[in-house]
Design a protein around this motif. Structure first.
Motif, short mmCIF file in Angstrom:
data_model
loop_
_atom_site.label_atom_id
_atom_site.label_comp_id
_atom_site.label_asym_id
_atom_site.label_seq_id
_atom_site.Cartn_x
_atom_site.Cartn_y
_atom_site.Cartn_z
N LEU A 66 0.81 -1.22 0.00
CA LEU A 66 0.00 0.00 0.00
C LEU A 66 0.84 1.28 0.00
O LEU A 66 0.37 2.33 0.40
N SER A 67 2.08 1.19 -0.42
CA SER A 67 2.95 2.37 -0.60
C SER A 67 3.16 3.18 0.67
O SER A 67 3.28 4.41 0.62
N GLY A 68 3.15 2.53 1.81
CA GLY A 68 3.53 3.20 3.05
C GLY A 68 2.44 3.95 3.77
O GLY A 68 2.71 4.64 4.75
N HIS A 69 1.19 3.84 3.33
CA HIS A 69 0.11 4.55 4.04
C HIS A 69 -1.23 3.87 3.77
O HIS A 69 -1.41 3.19 2.75
N ILE A 70 -2.17 4.08 4.69
CA ILE A 70 -3.51 3.52 4.55
C ILE A 70 -4.49 4.41 5.31
O ILE A 70 -4.17 4.95 6.37
N SER A 71 -5.68 4.61 4.77
CA SER A 71 -6.73 5.40 5.43
C SER A 71 -7.93 4.50 5.72
O SER A 71 -8.21 3.56 4.97
N TYR A 72 -8.64 4.82 6.81
CA TYR A 72 -9.74 3.97 7.24
C TYR A 72 -10.60 4.74 8.23
O TYR A 72 -10.27 5.86 8.64
N TYR A 73 -11.73 4.15 8.65
CA TYR A 73 -12.63 4.76 9.63
C TYR A 73 -12.65 3.90 10.89
O TYR A 73 -12.57 2.67 10.82
N THR A 74 -12.73 4.56 12.03
CA THR A 74 -12.75 3.84 13.31
C THR A 74 -13.53 4.66 14.33
O THR A 74 -14.15 5.68 13.99
N HIS A 75 -13.52 4.21 15.61
CA HIS A 75 -14.21 4.92 16.70
C HIS A 75 -13.25 5.06 17.88
O HIS A 75 -12.35 4.23 18.07
N ASN A 76 -13.44 6.12 18.68
CA ASN A 76 -12.66 6.26 19.90
C ASN A 76 -13.35 5.51 21.04
O ASN A 76 -14.34 4.79 20.82
N LYS A 77 -12.84 5.68 22.26
CA LYS A 77 -13.39 4.94 23.41
C LYS A 77 -14.85 5.26 23.66
O LYS A 77 -15.61 4.44 24.19
N LYS A 78 -15.27 6.46 23.30
CA LYS A 78 -16.66 6.89 23.51
C LYS A 78 -17.59 6.47 22.38
O LYS A 78 -18.78 6.78 22.41
N GLY A 79 -17.04 5.81 21.37
CA GLY A 79 -17.84 5.40 20.24
C GLY A 79 -18.01 6.48 19.20
O GLY A 79 -18.81 6.34 18.26
N GLU A 80 -17.25 7.58 19.32
CA GLU A 80 -17.35 8.69 18.37
C GLU A 80 -16.54 8.37 17.12
O GLU A 80 -15.46 7.79 17.20
N GLY A 91 13.47 3.78 8.32
CA GLY A 91 14.84 4.10 8.70
C GLY A 91 15.82 3.49 7.74
O GLY A 91 15.57 3.39 6.54
N THR A 92 16.93 3.02 8.26
CA THR A 92 17.98 2.43 7.42
C THR A 92 17.49 1.16 6.75
O THR A 92 16.78 0.35 7.36
N ASN A 93 17.85 1.01 5.48
CA ASN A 93 17.51 -0.17 4.69
C ASN A 93 16.01 -0.42 4.57
O ASN A 93 15.56 -1.55 4.40
N GLY A 94 15.23 0.65 4.67
CA GLY A 94 13.79 0.53 4.48
C GLY A 94 13.04 -0.08 5.65
O GLY A 94 11.84 -0.38 5.52
N LYS A 95 13.68 -0.24 6.79
CA LYS A 95 13.01 -0.81 7.96
C LYS A 95 12.07 0.21 8.57
O LYS A 95 12.44 1.36 8.78
N VAL A 96 10.83 -0.19 8.86
CA VAL A 96 9.85 0.70 9.47
C VAL A 96 10.21 0.90 10.93
O VAL A 96 10.26 -0.05 11.72
N ILE A 97 10.45 2.16 11.30
CA ILE A 97 10.87 2.46 12.68
C ILE A 97 9.81 3.25 13.44
O ILE A 97 9.92 3.45 14.65
N GLY A 98 8.78 3.71 12.74
CA GLY A 98 7.76 4.51 13.42
C GLY A 98 6.52 4.66 12.57
O GLY A 98 6.47 4.26 11.40
N LEU A 99 5.50 5.27 13.18
CA LEU A 99 4.23 5.50 12.50
C LEU A 99 3.74 6.91 12.81
O LEU A 99 3.89 7.39 13.94
#
Length: 280
Positions: A66-80, A91-99
């Motif tokens: 998915l080319s490094g990103h994805i969009s979607y719908y969800t809810h928080n703790k309150k159901g909102e 990071g180095t060598n294409g390793k995912v180090i964060g979001l």
């Protein structure tokens, strides 16, 4: 990952109060949240663990291409409802180090949403920006604007106007050295690059040597030929000298050409290319 904190702050300021921005470091999943803005939408603070949904989306990004990103719908703790996006940080060598996770609170009022994009006070003036097709056009516009501004300021003595133009250009990052020594090198590189590459390859001259000769020579005399270099004309306009005089005063360009001419004639620093692509 520390450098991305500034990115999060900048995005939050631009997008407004309806967005929650979360920066995760995958070094420690138990306290992955290293920066969060508007965390009240999901009830999180810095030091919170990564969510199972974030890891699920990371797995989908990696397995579904998915080319490094994805969009979607969800809810928080309150159901909102939230519209969310998860973006990977590599990071180095294409390793995912964060979001970087962006959550838009869909119950945000229209007023709150629009307030992030409209000027909030009279002191928020609209800044002007030049959209030039090339660097030369950008510099030319900057010089023209600076000259018009200085000429309109009656408090500046006529003898100091050119100096003030140069000062204003330097405030914009356009230095006097750039104006005097700069030139149009792209034309010579694009024109003679393929020729030099073909000739050098036939003689087994190493690609590094070919590239250095092309770049160095292009930034010497070709960069200061008056009818090719817009910067020479700009320098002439600011100094009152003729373009020929300005071009003739760029000692660096002549010296650089002499160095590379000497290197070609004597073979100084010459490296040859072996059959395997190495140097000899």
């Amino acid at each position: 990952m520390e450098s991305y904190k500034t990115v999060v702050e900048g995005l939050a300021e631009y997008l407004g109060d309806g967005y929650e921005l979360v920066l995760h470091s995958l070094e420690n999943l138990d306290s992955s949240v290293i920066k969060i803005i508007n965390g009240h939408y999901t009830g999180r603070t810095e030091g919170a663990p990564v969510t199972d949904l974030a890891l699920t989306m990371l797995n989908r990004i990696q397995t579904e291409g998915l080319s490094g990103h994805i969009s979607y719908y969800t809810h928080n703790k309150k159901g909102e409802p939230l519209k969310s996006s998860t973006i990977t940080i590599e990071g180095t060598n294409g390793k995912v180090i964060g979001l970087l996770c962006i959550n838009f609170y869909l119950n945000t009022s229209v007023e709150t949403f629009l307030s992030g994009f409209l000027p909030r006070a009279a002191d928020h003036s609209f800044e002007s920006e030049n959209y030039a097709d090339n660097p030369q056009e950008l510099v030319n516009r900057a010089v023209t604007a600076a000259q018009a501004k200085v000429e309109a300021d009656q408090s500046i003595l006529p003898s100091l106007k050119k100096r003030e133009v140069i000062a204003q250009l330097e405030e914009q990052g356009i230095s006097l050295c750039t104006i005097i020594f700069g030139g149009v090198t792209s034309a010579s590189i694009l024109t003679f690059g393929p020729v030099l590459n073909k000739v050098g390859s036939a003689k087994n001259i190493h690609p590094y040597r070919r590239a250095n000769l092309l770049d160095g020579t292009a930034n010497s005399i070709p960069a200061i030929i008056p009818f090719m270099s817009v910067f020479v004309f700009i320098g002439a306009a600011l100094t009152g000298l003729s373009p020929v005089v300005v071009a003739g005063g760029t000692i660096y360009a002549f010296a650089l050409f002499g160095v590379f001419l000497f290197a070609v004639i004597t073979g100084w620093g010459r490296t040859m290319e072996t059959e395997s692509g190495g140097k000899k």
